[in-house]
Design a protein around this motif. Structure first.
Motif, short mmCIF file in Angstrom:
data_model
loop_
_atom_site.label_atom_id
_atom_site.label_comp_id
_atom_site.label_asym_id
_atom_site.label_seq_id
_atom_site.Cartn_x
_atom_site.Cartn_y
_atom_site.Cartn_z
N UNK A 154 11.43 -2.51 -2.31
CA UNK A 154 12.79 -1.64 -2.71
C UNK A 154 11.73 0.22 -2.62
N UNK A 155 10.51 -0.59 -3.26
CA UNK A 155 9.86 1.01 -3.59
C UNK A 155 9.19 0.98 -1.79
N UNK A 156 8.76 0.36 -0.86
CA UNK A 156 8.49 0.56 0.11
C UNK A 156 9.22 1.41 1.02
N UNK A 157 10.35 0.70 0.87
CA UNK A 157 11.89 1.32 1.40
C UNK A 157 12.20 2.87 0.58
N UNK A 158 11.76 3.26 -0.54
CA UNK A 158 12.64 4.54 -1.04
C UNK A 158 11.27 5.79 -0.49
N UNK A 159 9.26 5.04 -0.30
CA UNK A 159 7.85 6.07 0.16
C UNK A 159 8.03 6.52 2.12
N UNK A 160 9.08 5.15 2.83
CA UNK A 160 9.05 5.44 3.88
C UNK A 160 10.41 6.60 3.96
N UNK A 161 11.65 6.83 3.14
CA UNK A 161 12.32 7.34 3.34
C UNK A 161 12.02 8.46 2.90
N UNK A 162 11.31 8.82 1.46
CA UNK A 162 10.49 9.90 1.45
C UNK A 162 9.84 10.45 2.57
N UNK A 163 8.61 9.76 2.87
CA UNK A 163 8.42 9.91 3.89
C UNK A 163 8.94 10.45 5.08
N UNK A 164 10.21 10.22 5.28
CA UNK A 164 10.74 10.91 6.44
C UNK A 164 11.41 12.19 6.04
N UNK A 193 3.57 6.22 7.50
CA UNK A 193 4.40 6.09 8.10
C UNK A 193 4.27 4.63 8.50
N UNK A 194 3.10 4.15 9.40
CA UNK A 194 2.79 2.89 10.46
C UNK A 194 2.58 2.17 9.21
N UNK A 195 1.37 2.71 8.24
CA UNK A 195 1.14 2.03 6.86
C UNK A 195 2.05 1.67 5.98
N UNK A 196 3.11 1.94 5.84
CA UNK A 196 4.24 1.89 4.85
C UNK A 196 4.87 0.35 5.91
N UNK A 197 5.42 0.84 7.31
CA UNK A 197 6.31 -0.27 7.58
C UNK A 197 5.54 -1.65 7.75
N UNK A 198 4.13 -1.59 8.27
CA UNK A 198 3.42 -2.78 7.90
C UNK A 198 3.43 -3.27 6.74
N UNK A 199 3.39 -2.65 5.96
CA UNK A 199 3.02 -3.48 4.27
C UNK A 199 4.34 -4.12 4.54
N UNK A 200 5.33 -3.26 4.47
CA UNK A 200 7.00 -3.86 4.63
C UNK A 200 6.99 -4.55 5.14
N UNK A 201 6.42 -4.81 6.56
CA UNK A 201 6.89 -5.82 6.91
C UNK A 201 6.14 -6.86 6.89
N UNK A 260 10.39 14.73 4.30
CA UNK A 260 9.05 15.18 4.70
C UNK A 260 9.11 15.61 6.06
N UNK A 261 8.87 14.79 6.92
CA UNK A 261 9.08 14.60 8.05
C UNK A 261 9.78 15.70 8.75
N UNK A 262 11.25 15.25 8.33
CA UNK A 262 11.89 16.31 8.24
C UNK A 262 12.18 17.77 7.79
N UNK A 263 12.09 18.08 6.81
CA UNK A 263 11.87 18.93 6.09
C UNK A 263 10.50 20.11 7.09
N UNK A 264 9.12 19.13 7.32
CA UNK A 264 8.66 20.15 8.17
C UNK A 264 8.65 20.38 9.56
#
Length: 155
Positions: free
Chosen positions: A20-30, A128-136, A32-36
């Motif tokens: 759940x924490x990693x999913x939250x971080x991924x959402x946060x990164x996404x 994001x790639x790092x978080x995705x690999x950790x999540x998997x 940030x990406x959209x905001x930028x």
């Protein structure tokens, strides 16, 4: 066996929390990406567009004022008029050169800002790639632990 089951259940809950924490971080990164990306789009919209017609019109106006219309005008107004048109032409050239240098400076600033944003995007992409690999990995581990837990419960 009950201690092992309790331990495995606790580990499963821990892994679910981590996921759940990693999913939250991924959402946060996404986000940030959209905001930028939105900031970049707004910045591009605000950039002044080059108006080549006005500068070419000014140059053509300058060219027509530099040439006298008749030889009579040259004789009647004399040397002073030639000096004043030459001065006007020089002023016009200085004005256009100043505009050009300011536009080049704005371009350099914008390119620098874009370079910074691109590096931030690349950083977020790698993160994001790092978080995705950790999540998997966490998901696989949780699945493996759940299978072990079910086997122990059946036994």
């Amino acid at each position: 066996k009950t201690e092992l089951l309790a331990k495995l259940k606790q580990e499963a809950e821990d892994y679910e929390t981590k996921i759940r924490i990693e999913r939250g971080k991924v959402c946060h990164c996404e986000g940030e990406k959209e905001r930028h990306a939105e900031t970049l789009a707004e910045h591009r919209k605000r950039q002044p567009q080059c108006n080549y017609r006005s500068s070419s019109a000014a140059v053509s106006t300058m060219a027509t004022t530099a040439t006298p219309t008749s030889s009579h005008q040259l004789r009647s107004s004399g040397h002073r008029q030639l000096q004043s048109t030459a001065q006007q032409d020089l002023r016009q050239v200085r004005l256009l050169e100043n505009r050009l240098s300011k536009a080049v400076m704005r371009l350099a600033e914008t390119n620098n800002h874009n370079r910074i944003l691109r590096s931030k995007f690349d950083h977020f992409r790698r993160e994001k790639e790092t978080f995705d690999s950790r999540y998997r990995k966490l998901k696989r581990e949780l699945h493996r632990r759940k299978k072990t837990l079910h086997k122990l419960q059946e036994a």
